[in-house]
Design a protein around this motif. Structure first.
Motif, PDB file in Angstrom:
ATOM      1  N   GLU A 182      70.631  52.411 -35.195  1.00  0.00           N
ATOM      2  CA  GLU A 182      69.845  51.972 -36.344  1.00  0.00           C
ATOM      3  C   GLU A 182      70.728  51.180 -37.314  1.00  0.00           C
ATOM      4  O   GLU A 182      71.906  51.495 -37.496  1.00  0.00           O
ATOM      5  N   PRO A 183      70.175  50.156 -37.947  1.00  0.00           N
ATOM      6  CA  PRO A 183      70.969  49.386 -38.912  1.00  0.00           C
ATOM      7  C   PRO A 183      71.251  50.205 -40.167  1.00  0.00           C
ATOM      8  O   PRO A 183      70.505  51.119 -40.524  1.00  0.00           O
ATOM      9  N   GLU A 263      86.041  44.579 -46.247  1.00  0.00           N
ATOM     10  CA  GLU A 263      86.560  45.142 -47.485  1.00  0.00           C
ATOM     11  C   GLU A 263      85.473  45.233 -48.551  1.00  0.00           C
ATOM     12  O   GLU A 263      85.442  46.176 -49.345  1.00  0.00           O
ATOM     13  N   LEU A 264      84.558  44.278 -48.554  1.00  0.00           N
ATOM     14  CA  LEU A 264      83.511  44.243 -49.578  1.00  0.00           C
ATOM     15  C   LEU A 264      82.401  45.249 -49.291  1.00  0.00           C
ATOM     16  O   LEU A 264      81.924  45.934 -50.222  1.00  0.00           O
ATOM     17  N   LEU A 265      81.955  45.352 -48.022  1.00  0.00           N
ATOM     18  CA  LEU A 265      80.784  46.176 -47.684  1.00  0.00           C
ATOM     19  C   LEU A 265      81.107  47.375 -46.797  1.00  0.00           C
ATOM     20  O   LEU A 265      80.290  48.292 -46.695  1.00  0.00           O
ATOM     21  N   GLY A 266      82.253  47.359 -46.132  1.00  0.00           N
ATOM     22  CA  GLY A 266      82.536  48.379 -45.141  1.00  0.00           C
ATOM     23  C   GLY A 266      82.073  47.938 -43.762  1.00  0.00           C
ATOM     24  O   GLY A 266      81.415  46.914 -43.593  1.00  0.00           O
ATOM     25  N   ALA A 267      82.404  48.722 -42.757  1.00  0.00           N
ATOM     26  CA  ALA A 267      82.065  48.379 -41.380  1.00  0.00           C
ATOM     27  C   ALA A 267      80.602  48.682 -41.081  1.00  0.00           C
ATOM     28  O   ALA A 267      79.982  49.531 -41.729  1.00  0.00           O
ATOM     29  N   GLY A 268      80.045  47.981 -40.088  1.00  0.00           N
ATOM     30  CA  GLY A 268      78.702  48.261 -39.599  1.00  0.00           C
ATOM     31  C   GLY A 268      77.629  47.306 -40.055  1.00  0.00           C
ATOM     32  O   GLY A 268      76.565  47.244 -39.430  1.00  0.00           O
ATOM     33  N   HIS A 269      77.875  46.536 -41.117  1.00  0.00           N
ATOM     34  CA  HIS A 269      76.854  45.603 -41.586  1.00  0.00           C
ATOM     35  C   HIS A 269      76.881  44.279 -40.832  1.00  0.00           C
ATOM     36  O   HIS A 269      75.898  43.540 -40.846  1.00  0.00           O
ATOM     37  N   HIS A 270      78.008  43.955 -40.218  1.00  0.00           N
ATOM     38  CA  HIS A 270      78.132  42.663 -39.545  1.00  0.00           C
ATOM     39  C   HIS A 270      78.949  42.831 -38.280  1.00  0.00           C
ATOM     40  O   HIS A 270      79.580  43.872 -38.053  1.00  0.00           O
ATOM     41  N   VAL A 271      78.945  41.775 -37.444  1.00  0.00           N
ATOM     42  CA  VAL A 271      79.763  41.738 -36.240  1.00  0.00           C
ATOM     43  C   VAL A 271      80.570  40.445 -36.251  1.00  0.00           C
ATOM     44  O   VAL A 271      80.175  39.444 -36.858  1.00  0.00           O
ATOM     45  N   LEU A 272      81.707  40.488 -35.563  1.00  0.00           N
ATOM     46  CA  LEU A 272      82.579  39.318 -35.414  1.00  0.00           C
ATOM     47  C   LEU A 272      82.448  38.812 -33.982  1.00  0.00           C
ATOM     48  O   LEU A 272      82.737  39.539 -33.029  1.00  0.00           O
ATOM     49  N   LEU A 273      82.003  37.568 -33.830  1.00  0.00           N
ATOM     50  CA  LEU A 273      81.809  36.967 -32.507  1.00  0.00           C
ATOM     51  C   LEU A 273      82.855  35.883 -32.294  1.00  0.00           C
ATOM     52  O   LEU A 273      82.711  34.754 -32.781  1.00  0.00           O
ATOM     53  N   THR A 274      83.913  36.210 -31.585  1.00  0.00           N
ATOM     54  CA  THR A 274      84.939  35.247 -31.192  1.00  0.00           C
ATOM     55  C   THR A 274      85.335  35.509 -29.748  1.00  0.00           C
ATOM     56  O   THR A 274      85.072  36.578 -29.195  1.00  0.00           O
ATOM     57  N   ALA A 275      86.005  34.526 -29.157  1.00  0.00           N
ATOM     58  CA  ALA A 275      86.424  34.676 -27.756  1.00  0.00           C
ATOM     59  C   ALA A 275      87.507  35.726 -27.594  1.00  0.00           C
ATOM     60  O   ALA A 275      87.696  36.254 -26.495  1.00  0.00           O
ATOM     61  N   SER A 293      70.703  46.010 -34.778  1.00  0.00           N
ATOM     62  CA  SER A 293      71.601  47.053 -35.262  1.00  0.00           C
ATOM     63  C   SER A 293      72.526  46.549 -36.356  1.00  0.00           C
ATOM     64  O   SER A 293      73.006  47.324 -37.182  1.00  0.00           O
ATOM     65  N   ALA A 294      72.835  45.257 -36.345  1.00  0.00           N
ATOM     66  CA  ALA A 294      73.615  44.614 -37.406  1.00  0.00           C
ATOM     67  C   ALA A 294      72.836  43.393 -37.877  1.00  0.00           C
ATOM     68  O   ALA A 294      72.098  42.771 -37.104  1.00  0.00           O
ATOM     69  N   ARG A 295      73.031  43.038 -39.149  1.00  0.00           N
ATOM     70  CA  ARG A 295      72.213  41.978 -39.740  1.00  0.00           C
ATOM     71  C   ARG A 295      72.985  40.704 -40.030  1.00  0.00           C
ATOM     72  O   ARG A 295      72.385  39.716 -40.442  1.00  0.00           O
ATOM     73  N   ALA A 296      74.306  40.708 -39.867  1.00  0.00           N
ATOM     74  CA  ALA A 296      75.103  39.532 -40.199  1.00  0.00           C
ATOM     75  C   ALA A 296      76.094  39.233 -39.087  1.00  0.00           C
ATOM     76  O   ALA A 296      76.554  40.141 -38.388  1.00  0.00           O
ATOM     77  N   VAL A 297      76.422  37.951 -38.931  1.00  0.00           N
ATOM     78  CA  VAL A 297      77.351  37.488 -37.898  1.00  0.00           C
ATOM     79  C   VAL A 297      78.392  36.593 -38.552  1.00  0.00           C
ATOM     80  O   VAL A 297      78.059  35.702 -39.338  1.00  0.00           O
ATOM     81  N   VAL A 298      79.646  36.828 -38.219  1.00  0.00           N
ATOM     82  CA  VAL A 298      80.746  35.927 -38.547  1.00  0.00           C
ATOM     83  C   VAL A 298      81.381  35.552 -37.226  1.00  0.00           C
ATOM     84  O   VAL A 298      81.772  36.436 -36.453  1.00  0.00           O
ATOM     85  N   GLY A 299      81.470  34.258 -36.929  1.00  0.00           N
ATOM     86  CA  GLY A 299      81.991  33.886 -35.628  1.00  0.00           C
ATOM     87  C   GLY A 299      82.367  32.429 -35.542  1.00  0.00           C
ATOM     88  O   GLY A 299      82.283  31.674 -36.521  1.00  0.00           O
TER      89      GLY A 299
END
Length: 722
Positions: A182-183, A263-275, A293-299
């Protein structure tokens, strides 16, 4: 044996003849069969004796065949055993290329595909082959993602299957077997933080937090704060209950934003998509977004297709970086894909960078987006002092003629090393990547393949960068000279020379062979190629930008813009002028990019570049397509395409012959070894780019249907027009 068509439900024998008797009985049988086909069926249909799905027996499938003449959907029968799993969006395997023999489909190769919808009947009149297998019940190709892929394929005159390959990562069964989580609850809206340095920055954050869709072109201030500022924009979007997506040019930049957001929100709110995550972990994170399950992407670049639900913000950092241009067909650019997403999904848009591209200036000029920048006082407080050394200064400087550094650069380096590290940006990697005749200055060429010669070390013999052959007995074909001189000095040769000039200072290098993520706040010389500059704790005390001519003299429409972008990226890592930060740039002071760096006015430079291109009809003011291939194939495509009225046909011109070798691998789009290709540029006025792409795609499809084998490569809005 009987076969039932998925279209009509008519029963026939394997020889294609009705099973009922002749005369009136046969006619009555046909009428009864047609009547039953038009009314709801209570009994399941069959294919070779196997029951088919009752309510929606037809699956429309996107087959993984990236060919333009096959850029369409194909219908397949759904066996009853696959009815529950063969839902829209799932991966399947189908037989493709089968032939109809005596009323039934036979043969064909197995190919992967995606179910795009389920239907009650098919438009195809013949018998339908069934789905061979449902590979996974996971609906990975959602309707919104499919619509985005179709829009990108149309925008770039490509095949939908090619775009879907870029958008949906390969399956990993172990990741799919894991339970759905669950998110996390939506976070609180963040404080404005360093966004207060920008005039409209706090208002932009507030608009995102309340659910609006603001659109801005953000010129960030120099310094280390931009990752935290981008993280706050993402957090404000999450606070509104919507999703966010940020695309960055490389894993190092994505990692900085990932750390700031954690650092701002803690883990679990976003995922990191890199090779760097690896195929399985990357797919696991992609599934977390697809499942909600997560609502934001940084990649990085591939994250531009991430299936974020209820998208509220798309952000792109440093859109001038060539890493944002996808090298695989149909070669979409991340900026254009995110513009499509922002428009179609009504999301906010943030195009940020330390500089502003001409495309960003056009978004502001047309009113599609608003500028987001700081006032001149804030810029002066954050930027380092910029000092220039032109060609006239170097000619008068005896030290510059005898050594790698002019006197000004040497003095700035000596003083700065007392306070911290010094960054030295060198445009070329290697030791001496280009050599020339000492007497006539003619570039030194290989006697075997005419490739350029290089030195790989201080005691090495000249070597060809194309075929790798050593040239110990080289002599000039023009004047007969036997002595060589360095035409371009690389990063490793620079490190050797500076190490001798400052023998007690450690020298570190960062480039293609190894990129340093960061360096400590201690005296050191950091030699780096553009784009590989490590971040210094506390900022660099000074920076030297060497060989500006090597960047500015490139035969490229974007040479000035790219040079300013690379200089600014390095200078932004230096401490502010108030703390003694100084940047020395070796470039003619009267040139426009040098002046823009001295004033720290990248947005003004982009506005002037846009005005010049508008006057000359260059992109992005006009839309352009590049057509390359053999002379006959290019001429045939241009002649048969129904181009929009007023299309300018520029060319053809021959492409330079390239010989791949150990030092120069073949790039996508290069002609095969030994072949000579032509290029034609097609230019249309604004508003007709879609018609140009459609015309070229139709012409390519027609050539394939005529079985013309000569390849022709079409690229829409190529970023590297020379």
């Amino acid at each position: 044996m009987s076969v039932r068509s998925a279209k009509t439900g008519a029963v026939s024998r394997e020889d294609g003849q009705p099973e009922a008797g002749g005369g009136g009985e046969q006619l009555a049988f046909i009428r009864e069969t047609v009547r039953k086909a038009r009314e709801p069926r209570a009994k399941p249909r069959t294919w070779r004796g196997a029951a088919l799905a009752g309510e929606l027996p037809v699956a429309r499938v996107l087959v993984d065949k990236g060919l333009l003449h096959l850029d369409q959907y194909f219908d397949y029968a759904v066996p009853e055993a696959m009815d529950a799993e063969a839902q829209p969006g799932v991966r399947v395997r189908v037989r493709f290329g089968a032939r109809v023999v005596k009323g039934r489909r036979e043969g064909g190769e197995l190919h992967d595909g995606f179910v795009v919808e389920r239907l009650t009947e098919s438009d195809y009149r013949g018998p339908l082959a069934p789905l061979a297998q449902v590979l996974s019940p996971e609906p990975v190709l959602t309707p919104s993602l499919l619509a985005l892929c179709r829009a990108v394929a149309d925008r770039y005159a490509g095949a939908l299957a090619d775009v879907v390959q870029l958008a949906v990562p390969p399956r990993r069964a172990k990741a799919e077997a894991e339970p759905v989580t669950e998110p996390l609850p939506r976070p609180e809206a963040p404080a404005r933080g360093s966004w207060s340095r920008y005039g409209t920055g706090p208002a932009f954050l507030l608009a995102l937090a309340r659910g609006d869709a603001p659109r801005a072109v953000w010129t960030a201030l120099p310094g280390p704060h931009w990752p935290q500022e981008l993280a706050r924009a993402i957090a404000a979007t999450l606070a509104s209950g919507r999703g966010a997506l940020a695309v960055l040019p490389d894993g190092r930049a994505a990692g900085r934003v990932d750390a700031a957001l954690t650092e701002l929100l803690g883990a679990g709110h976003h995922v990191l998509l890199t090779a760097d995550a690896g195929p399985e972990e990357r797919y696991r994170r992609w599934l977390a977004i697809s499942r909600g399950s997560a609502r934001a992407v940084v990649g990085t670049r591939a994250a531009m297709f991430a299936p974020v639900a209820d998208l509220g913000l798309v952000a792109l950092w440093d859109d001038g970086d060539s890493s944002h241009a996808e090298p695989h067909a149909p070669q979409p650019h991340a900026r254009e894909v995110l513009l499509l997403r922002a428009t179609e999904e009504r999301a906010g848009f943030l195009l940020g960078g330390l500089t502003c591209t001409v495309e960003g200036a056009q978004l502001v000029d047309t009113g599609w987006a608003l500028p987001l920048g700081a006032g001149r006082e804030q810029v002066r407080a954050a930027a380092p002092l910029i000092r220039t050394v032109g060609e006239l200064d170097e000619a008068r400087d005896a030290a510059a003629r005898a050594a790698r550094l002019p006197s000004l650069a040497w003095q700035v380096t000596r003083d700065a090393l007392l306070r911290g590290p010094v960054l030295v940006q060198v445009p070329r990697r290697g030791y001496v990547p280009r050599l020339a005749c000492e007497r006539c200055r003619e570039p030194a060429r290989c006697g075997n393949c005419a490739g350029p010669l290089e030195l790989t070390g201080g005691d090495s013999a000249p070597r060809c960068t194309w075929c790798g052959r050593p040239e110990a007995a080289w002599h000039c074909q023009e004047c007969g000279g036997f002595r060589l001189r360095a035409q371009v000095v690389g990063a490793r040769r620079t490190a050797d020379e500076l190490g001798r000039a400052f023998p007690k200072v450690p020298v570190r290098t960062s480039g293609r062979d190894g990129i340093l993520p960061s360096v400590p706040d201690a005296p050191a010389l950091v030699i780096s190629t553009p784009g590989a500059e490590p971040v210094a704790a506390g900022g660099y005390a000074a920076a030297l930008l060497l060989d500006g001519w090597a960047l500015l003299n490139r035969p490229d429409l974007r040479a000035g813009e790219e040079t300013l972008r690379r200089w600014t990226a390095a200078a932004a890592l230096v401490r502010p002028a108030g703390e003694g930060g100084t940047v020395v740039v070796l470039g003619e002071p009267t040139l426009r990019p040098v002046q823009a760096l001295v004033r720290w006015d990248p947005a003004g430079f982009a506005v002037r570049e846009l005005a010049d291109r508008a006057e000359l009809g260059f992109p992005p003011v006009s839309r352009m397509a590049s057509v390359t291939g053999s002379a006959a194939a290019v001429a045939d495509l241009v002649a048969t395409a129904h181009l929009p009225e007023g299309t300018d046909v520029l060319g053809p011109v021959p492409l330079p012959v390239s010989a791949p070798g150990p030092g120069r691998p073949r790039r996508p789009g290069d002609p095969p070894p030994g072949e000579r290709w032509d290029r034609v540029l097609l230019r249309v006025r604004p508003g007709t780019g879609a018609a140009l792409a459609a015309a070229l795609k139709a012409a390519q499809t027609a050539r394939t249907a005529r079985k013309q084998s000569d390849p022709v490569r079409v690229r829409i809005d190529p970023p590297d027009i020379g």
